[in-house]
Design an enzyme around this catalytic site. Sequence first.
Site, PDB file in Angstrom:
ATOM      1  N   CYS A 131      67.647 -44.199  36.661  1.00  0.00           N
ATOM      2  CA  CYS A 131      66.352 -43.716  36.204  1.00  0.00           C
ATOM      3  C   CYS A 131      66.120 -42.320  36.768  1.00  0.00           C
ATOM      4  O   CYS A 131      66.229 -42.102  37.981  1.00  0.00           O
ATOM      5  CB  CYS A 131      65.260 -44.674  36.665  1.00  0.00           C
ATOM      6  N   GLU A 132      65.797 -41.369  35.915  1.00  0.00           N
ATOM      7  CA  GLU A 132      65.627 -39.995  36.373  1.00  0.00           C
ATOM      8  C   GLU A 132      64.332 -39.793  37.163  1.00  0.00           C
ATOM      9  O   GLU A 132      64.171 -38.767  37.829  1.00  0.00           O
ATOM     10  CB  GLU A 132      65.655 -39.029  35.191  1.00  0.00           C
ATOM     11  N   HIS A 133      63.440 -40.767  37.126  1.00  0.00           N
ATOM     12  CA  HIS A 133      62.167 -40.623  37.834  1.00  0.00           C
ATOM     13  C   HIS A 133      62.274 -40.988  39.309  1.00  0.00           C
ATOM     14  O   HIS A 133      61.607 -40.374  40.154  1.00  0.00           O
ATOM     15  CB  HIS A 133      61.092 -41.489  37.175  1.00  0.00           C
ATOM     16  N   HIS A 134      63.101 -42.004  39.631  1.00  0.00           N
ATOM     17  CA  HIS A 134      63.198 -42.462  41.014  1.00  0.00           C
ATOM     18  C   HIS A 134      64.641 -42.518  41.528  1.00  0.00           C
ATOM     19  O   HIS A 134      64.867 -42.854  42.689  1.00  0.00           O
ATOM     20  CB  HIS A 134      62.568 -43.854  41.154  1.00  0.00           C
ATOM     21  N   GLN A 172      65.346 -44.912  29.406  1.00  0.00           N
ATOM     22  CA  GLN A 172      65.944 -45.797  28.407  1.00  0.00           C
ATOM     23  C   GLN A 172      65.631 -45.361  26.989  1.00  0.00           C
ATOM     24  O   GLN A 172      66.474 -45.490  26.090  1.00  0.00           O
ATOM     25  CB  GLN A 172      65.465 -47.232  28.652  1.00  0.00           C
ATOM     26  N   HIS A 200      64.862 -52.710  35.078  1.00  0.00           N
ATOM     27  CA  HIS A 200      64.720 -51.461  35.824  1.00  0.00           C
ATOM     28  C   HIS A 200      64.333 -51.745  37.269  1.00  0.00           C
ATOM     29  O   HIS A 200      63.296 -52.365  37.530  1.00  0.00           O
ATOM     30  CB  HIS A 200      63.648 -50.576  35.164  1.00  0.00           C
ATOM     31  N   CYS A 202      63.201 -49.742  39.334  1.00  0.00           N
ATOM     32  CA  CYS A 202      61.955 -49.063  39.710  1.00  0.00           C
ATOM     33  C   CYS A 202      60.742 -49.946  39.448  1.00  0.00           C
ATOM     34  O   CYS A 202      59.654 -49.680  39.974  1.00  0.00           O
ATOM     35  CB  CYS A 202      61.814 -47.727  38.971  1.00  0.00           C
TER      36      CYS A 202
END
Length: 240
Positions: A131-134, A172, A200, A202
Amino acid sequence: MSDAVETTQGASNSPLIGTNSATGESFPVEIDDLGLSFPSKGTVQRRQETAEQQQKRMEKIAAAVETIIDCLGEDTEREGIVKTPMRYAKALMFFTKGYEQSLKDLLNGAVFEEDTDEMVIVKNIDIFSLCEHHLVPFAGKVSIGYIPNGRVLGLSKLARIAEMFARRLQVQERLTKQIAVAIQEVLQPQGVAVTIECEHMCMVMRGVEKPGSSTVTSCMLGVFRQSHRTREEFLNLTRK
């Protein structure tokens, strides 16, 4: 009559060309100039760097990881951790190896002209991404279907295309669309359908902390978007 596809030799932006073995006629397979498919800012640099430059890249990542570990309050000289920064740097390069892959190289001559217009499905392909956010993992399964329009793709290449895009920093929703668009560009079929279901971390390890929840995304192109019956056939077959 099947036709082979090969990459013309020469410049890095040479097109992917299919050749009819019976007539000698060729046809272009339209993809982006470098075959990298949705390249990011540093994709070309990473793909073209030397072994020495790659080592320097990993050392830079390792130094940053060591700083993070120190900021977490750990002893960076402790036996179990002292080599962790470089181990993680190598792991992270592997987790994101999709940035270095070229769609041209990945196809490796596996596009063929065939007189068929029946649905082709490869389902339950395992994928792993970050995941590019976390920067924590999400994992699950992707199912891919298309209806040929004179061209078919080697079945393993569908899984390899999914793997190439998954091995990048992702969300995703974008991953689903990138897989579908790449297949659409290569084959120009009547339609492409892609569904992904993932868990996920996250949402499991942090935040709402809901283990067992899953996220489902889909991308329908061409006849799969236009025809309810075709879309339902694909969804019914992939649910079994």
